[in-house]
Structure formats: structure tokens, C-alpha cells
Write a protein that holds these residues in place. Structure first.
Motif, short mmCIF file in Angstrom:
data_model
loop_
_atom_site.label_atom_id
_atom_site.label_comp_id
_atom_site.label_asym_id
_atom_site.label_seq_id
_atom_site.Cartn_x
_atom_site.Cartn_y
_atom_site.Cartn_z
N PRO A 38 0.83 -1.22 0.00
CA PRO A 38 0.00 0.00 0.00
C PRO A 38 0.85 1.26 0.00
O PRO A 38 1.90 1.32 0.64
N GLU A 39 0.40 2.24 -0.74
CA GLU A 39 1.11 3.52 -0.79
C GLU A 39 0.64 4.42 0.35
O GLU A 39 -0.49 4.30 0.80
N PRO A 40 1.50 5.33 0.80
CA PRO A 40 1.07 6.24 1.87
C PRO A 40 -0.04 7.17 1.38
O PRO A 40 -0.11 7.48 0.20
N PRO A 41 -0.90 7.61 2.28
CA PRO A 41 -1.98 8.51 1.85
C PRO A 41 -1.43 9.84 1.37
O PRO A 41 -0.38 10.29 1.82
N GLU A 42 -2.17 10.45 0.45
CA GLU A 42 -1.74 11.75 -0.08
C GLU A 42 -1.95 12.84 0.96
O GLU A 42 -2.85 12.76 1.79
N LEU A 43 -1.12 13.88 0.88
CA LEU A 43 -1.29 15.02 1.76
C LEU A 43 -2.51 15.81 1.32
O LEU A 43 -2.69 16.09 0.14
N ARG A 44 -3.35 16.17 2.27
CA ARG A 44 -4.55 16.92 1.92
C ARG A 44 -4.30 18.42 1.93
O ARG A 44 -4.92 19.16 1.20
#
Length: 73
Positions: A38-44
Motif C-alpha cells: 500500500p502507498e502512503p496517503p496523499e497530503l490533503r
């Protein structure tokens, strides 16, 4: 230590002319699609509170310095 390529005379899938038979080549891509982890979540938000406070403080300091220099000169 052995070489990764076997003796061409004993390679499976070769015909009498030492060429591959039609349909004997491996597929160009793997049969599994997707990512392996899994890839890290994107910065919001690109700016957090600390950079905004720092930028605001620098702007205030520049304005104060400009006012002080205007009175001195």
C-alpha cells in the motif's frame, strides 16, 4: 556455479532448427496486476500551521523594519 542459460540443445520448446515453436514464448507481462504494497496517503493540505505562522512572522518583521527605516532615514 552454473550459467543462467541452459545448453541450447537441451532447452525445452526448441524445434529441430533450434528456434522456438510458435506459442512457446512467455507472456510479455505478469498475470498479477496492482501494487505489491500500500502507498502512503496523499497530503490533503500543503500548508500546515507552522509554515503559515512562520511566513506571517517574517512579513510582520519586514513591515516593522520598513517602518523603522522610514523614520530613521
Amino acid at each position: 556455479m552454473s550459467t543462467p542459460d541452459p545448453d541450447p540443445r537441451h532447452t525445452a520448446g526448441l524445434d529441430g532448427h533450434r528456434t522456438l515453436r510458435r506459442g512457446d514464448t512467455p507472456p510479455a507481462e505478469g498475470g498479477i496486476s496492482g501494487i505489491s504494497h500500500p502507498e502512503p496517503p496523499e497530503l490533503r493540505h500543503a500548508w500546515g500551521p507552522a509554515p503559515l505562522i512562520t511566513v506571517a512572522a517574517v512579513i510582520v518583521v519586514l513591515i516593522v523594519v520598513a517602518i523603522v527605516l522610514a523614520f530613521v532615514l
